[in-house]
Design an enzyme around this catalytic site. Structure first.
Site, PDB file in Angstrom:
ATOM      1  CD  GLU A 252      -2.978  -1.114   0.290  1.00 13.29           C
ATOM      2  OE1 GLU A 252      -3.071  -0.124  -0.462  1.00 13.29           O
ATOM      3  OE2 GLU A 252      -3.751  -2.085   0.218  1.00 13.29           O
ATOM      4  CB  CYS A 286      -1.979   6.959   1.435  1.00 15.51           C
ATOM      5  SG  CYS A 286      -3.352   6.116   2.216  1.00 15.51           S
TER       6      CYS A 286
HETATM    7  P1  NAD Z   1       8.429   5.063   4.304  1.00 17.02           P
HETATM    8  O1  NAD Z   1       8.354   4.252   3.072  1.00 17.02           O
HETATM    9  O2  NAD Z   1       9.582   5.973   4.486  1.00 17.02           O
HETATM   10  O3  NAD Z   1       8.399   4.145   5.608  1.00 17.02           O
HETATM   11  C1  NAD Z   1       7.379   3.192   5.832  1.00 17.02           C
HETATM   12  C2  NAD Z   1       7.925   2.068   6.694  1.00 17.02           C
HETATM   13  O4  NAD Z   1       8.931   1.365   5.972  1.00 17.02           O
HETATM   14  C3  NAD Z   1       8.595   2.541   7.986  1.00 17.02           C
HETATM   15  O5  NAD Z   1       8.253   1.638   9.011  1.00 17.02           O
HETATM   16  C4  NAD Z   1      10.066   2.435   7.649  1.00 17.02           C
HETATM   17  O6  NAD Z   1      10.900   2.290   8.782  1.00 17.02           O
HETATM   18  C5  NAD Z   1      10.076   1.198   6.789  1.00 17.02           C
HETATM   19  N1  NAD Z   1      11.257   1.051   5.928  1.00 17.02           N
HETATM   20  C6  NAD Z   1      12.194   1.968   5.604  1.00 17.02           C
HETATM   21  N2  NAD Z   1      13.102   1.416   4.768  1.00 17.02           N
HETATM   22  C7  NAD Z   1      12.732   0.136   4.573  1.00 17.02           C
HETATM   23  C8  NAD Z   1      13.245  -0.942   3.793  1.00 17.02           C
HETATM   24  N3  NAD Z   1      14.337  -0.796   3.042  1.00 17.02           N
HETATM   25  N4  NAD Z   1      12.585  -2.114   3.814  1.00 17.02           N
HETATM   26  C9  NAD Z   1      11.463  -2.277   4.542  1.00 17.02           C
HETATM   27  N5  NAD Z   1      10.937  -1.300   5.293  1.00 17.02           N
HETATM   28  C10 NAD Z   1      11.548  -0.109   5.306  1.00 17.02           C
HETATM   29  O7  NAD Z   1       7.046   5.834   4.335  1.00 17.02           O
HETATM   30  P2  NAD Z   1       6.592   6.944   5.372  1.00 17.02           P
HETATM   31  O8  NAD Z   1       7.325   8.197   5.006  1.00 17.02           O
HETATM   32  O9  NAD Z   1       6.687   6.399   6.745  1.00 17.02           O
HETATM   33  O10 NAD Z   1       5.029   7.093   5.024  1.00 17.02           O
HETATM   34  C11 NAD Z   1       4.542   7.976   4.091  1.00 17.02           C
HETATM   35  C12 NAD Z   1       4.223   7.279   2.798  1.00 17.02           C
HETATM   36  O11 NAD Z   1       3.323   6.194   3.044  1.00 17.02           O
HETATM   37  C13 NAD Z   1       3.489   8.166   1.805  1.00 17.02           C
HETATM   38  O12 NAD Z   1       4.020   7.969   0.512  1.00 17.02           O
HETATM   39  C14 NAD Z   1       2.055   7.686   1.855  1.00 17.02           C
HETATM   40  O13 NAD Z   1       1.307   7.962   0.704  1.00 17.02           O
HETATM   41  C15 NAD Z   1       2.236   6.237   2.103  1.00 17.02           C
HETATM   42  N6  NAD Z   1       1.036   5.655   2.707  1.00 17.02           N
HETATM   43  C16 NAD Z   1       0.298   4.785   1.956  1.00 17.02           C
HETATM   44  C17 NAD Z   1      -0.870   4.248   2.471  1.00 17.02           C
HETATM   45  C18 NAD Z   1      -1.697   3.293   1.667  1.00 17.02           C
HETATM   46  O14 NAD Z   1      -2.537   2.617   2.246  1.00 17.02           O
HETATM   47  N7  NAD Z   1      -1.490   3.182   0.375  1.00 17.02           N
HETATM   48  C19 NAD Z   1      -1.282   4.590   3.760  1.00 17.02           C
HETATM   49  C20 NAD Z   1      -0.499   5.485   4.494  1.00 17.02           C
HETATM   50  C21 NAD Z   1       0.667   5.998   3.956  1.00 17.02           C
END
Ligand code: NAD
Length: 478
Positions: A252, A286
């Site tokens: 997501e 999101c």
């Molecule tokens: P992010 O991708 O920076 O981090 C998300 C999670 O991934 C965190 O827990 C982070 O520690 C982890 N992470 C970081 N590097 C990783 C790796 N290499 N492998 C696995 N996990 C890793 O996102 P964010 O900045 O925390 O959140 C914002 C983003 O999330 C926005 O783009 C938003 O649109 C999206 N979002 C999507 C939805 C949806 O349902 N589609 C819902 C909420 C947020």
């Protein structure tokens, strides 16, 4: 199901990890910042790789018994968790505001929604389907649990997005290692602590990192499914990292959702709804409206009304009762949104807000930008902040083409007094969810998922539950 006595903490650090039913100190600690002040809120446990391995090993071991536990008993465990979360709702909501920044009313709503989400999944079932039965054969389809699930969540809705993964994973008979975003670990840790006496050891483990263990978790050979919510950039890394072991994957990811207003709407009414859809959670949703398309005939009136609403919004600490919009969640996002403000000011015309607030914390004034070209960064990229570009269109076909002209495809909205016209437009939008004359409604029983580079797979609904299972066909001769 009996409580696990080992999980009862008498002494120890604040906000410990949960590994194998025990509340344990991290190998390290992590500073958690209150975004409303920019200062330290508290410290929590942070895991190292050995603790991550221990959490996965505990989940793998616990899977043997949990997967064999009747679904009715797993359902009862979820219902107990929902009741416990509900009973401590005020405490969770306050902590959520302090770590995430959202107004207390919104945090209370998120906690209530999380309780409802657990109950909604607890009400679901995974019945055996008889696909064919006749004199010579019987073919059935079962839904078997997968094994250890990694649940990785972002910082915008830390609790709600965790429930969307944990509740169906556990109901289906999987065990979980959950990892929150490093800037919002507290409510996840507290949830783990709340669950520890209500689940057998190892069924739900919580580890916290500093953006250094996500890749280790997704590559771990004993993890069989990754349920990931986060940015598209990280989603790409996750997708590459699971290839080695062909893990099941739900992504997501980000969005750049367009709202198309048709020329027959009541401007005041729709402006208020669009404003909420764009600015909720300080735009860090999101599915927020991130681009607004308005016809020539309504453009000036819509811009003026949105600017009025932005100017009237009370921005402040989420714990203040008067606050309608909190800060951005973290410094990195704050700096990113400030770049979008510069883009808005240089490429378009700012008619409300436009600046970060002169105070401690990560506050940005709700901002409306008009007369901005389609190739501006604020239009092309996901701003994930309270900065809305308003774009003018002359023909509906042109608006649809521009709305669809993005690599993202999460959500979208159409606004019209004529629901037939709106439906025609909605059918042409290339996104996973399209709302008509409403926005951001996500009933737990309705499947949700992105198109294009907003991800794949489904969360919520029966489909969202079945994503945590493996289809097993048993084809028997009679
Ligand atoms: P992010 O991708 O920076 O981090 C998300 C999670 O991934 C965190 O827990 C982070 O520690 C982890 N992470 C970081 N590097 C990783 C790796 N290499 N492998 C696995 N996990 C890793 O996102 P964010 O900045 O925390 O959140 C914002 C983003 O999330 C926005 O783009 C938003 O649109 C999206 N979002 C999507 C939805 C949806 O349902 N589609 C819902 C909420 C947020």
């Amino acid at each position: 199901m009996s409580a696990n006595p080992q999980s009862l903490r008498t002494t120890g650090p604040e906000y410990p990890l949960v590994i194998n039913g025990r509340l344990v100190a991290g190998a390290m600690t992590l500073d958690v910042i209150n975004p409303a002040t920019g200062r330290l809120l508290t410290r929590c446990a942070r895991a190292d790789k050995a603790q991550l391995d221990a959490a996965v090993a505990a989940a793998k071991l616990a899977f043997l018994a949990w997967s064999a536990t009747p679904i009715q008993a797993r359902r009862q465990a979820l219902l107990k968790i929902a009741a416990a979360l509900e009973a401590r709702g005020a405490e969770f909501a306050r902590l959520l505001t302090q770590e995430q920044g959202k107004p207390l009313a919104a945090a209370t709503h998120e906690v209530g929604g999380s309780v409802a989400m657990i109950r909604a999944f607890a009400a679901m079932d995974l019945p055996v389907k008889i696909l064919r039965e006749n004199d010579s054969e019987r073919i059935v389809q079962q839904r078997a649990p997968l094994g250890v699930v990694a649940a990785i969540t972002p910082w915008n809705f830390p609790l709600m997005l965790l429930m969307i993964k944990v509740a169906p994973a556990l109901l289906a008979g999987n065990t979980v290692v959950a990892k929150p975003a490093p800037t919002t670990p507290l409510t996840t840790l507290l949830f783990g602590e709340l669950c520890a006496p209500l689940l057998p050891a190892g069924v739900l483990n919580i580890i916290v990192d500093q953006n250094d263990l996500g890749g280790v978790l997704t590559q771990h050979p004993d993890v069989v499914k990754v349920a990931f919510t986060g940015s598209t950039a990280t989603g790409r890394k996750v997708m590459a990292s699971v290839a080695g072991t062909i893990k099941r994957l739900t992504l997501e990811l980000g969005g750049n959702d367009a709202a198309i207003v048709l020329d027959d709407v009541d401007v005041k009414d729709v402006a208020a709804k669009v404003f909420r859809g764009a600015m909720m959670n300080s735009g860090q949703v999101c599915l927020a409206i991130k681009r607004l398309y308005v016809p020539d005939s309504l453009y000036d009136a819509m811009c003026a009304e949105l600017a009025r609403l932005a100017d009237a919004t009370v921005v402040g600490d989420g714990l203040d009762a008067a606050t309608q919009m909190g800060p951005l969640q973290n410094k990195t996002q704050f700096e990113k949104v400030k770049e979008f403000l510069v883009d808005g000011r240089t490429r378009g015309k700012v008619i409300a807000g436009g600046m970060a607030l002169e105070r401690d914390g990560y506050f940005v004034a709700p901002t409306i930008v008009r007369d901005i070209p389609d190739d501006a960064r604020l239009v092309r990229e996901e701003q994930f902040g309270p900065v809305l570009p308003v774009l003018r269109y002359s023909s509906v076909d042109d608006a649809i083409a521009r709305a669809n002209g993005t690599e993202y495809g999460l959500g979208g909205t159409v606004w019209s007094a004529d629901s037939k016209r709106a439906f025609e437009v909605a059918q042409q939008m290339t996104s996973g969810t399209v709302w008509v004359n409403k926005h951001l409604e996500l009933p737990p029983d309705i499947p949700f998922g992105g198109a294009k580079q907003s991800g794949f797979g489904t969360e919520m609904g029966q489909e969202g539950l079945e994503e945590f299972t493996q289809s097993r066909i048993i084809n028997m001769a009679k």
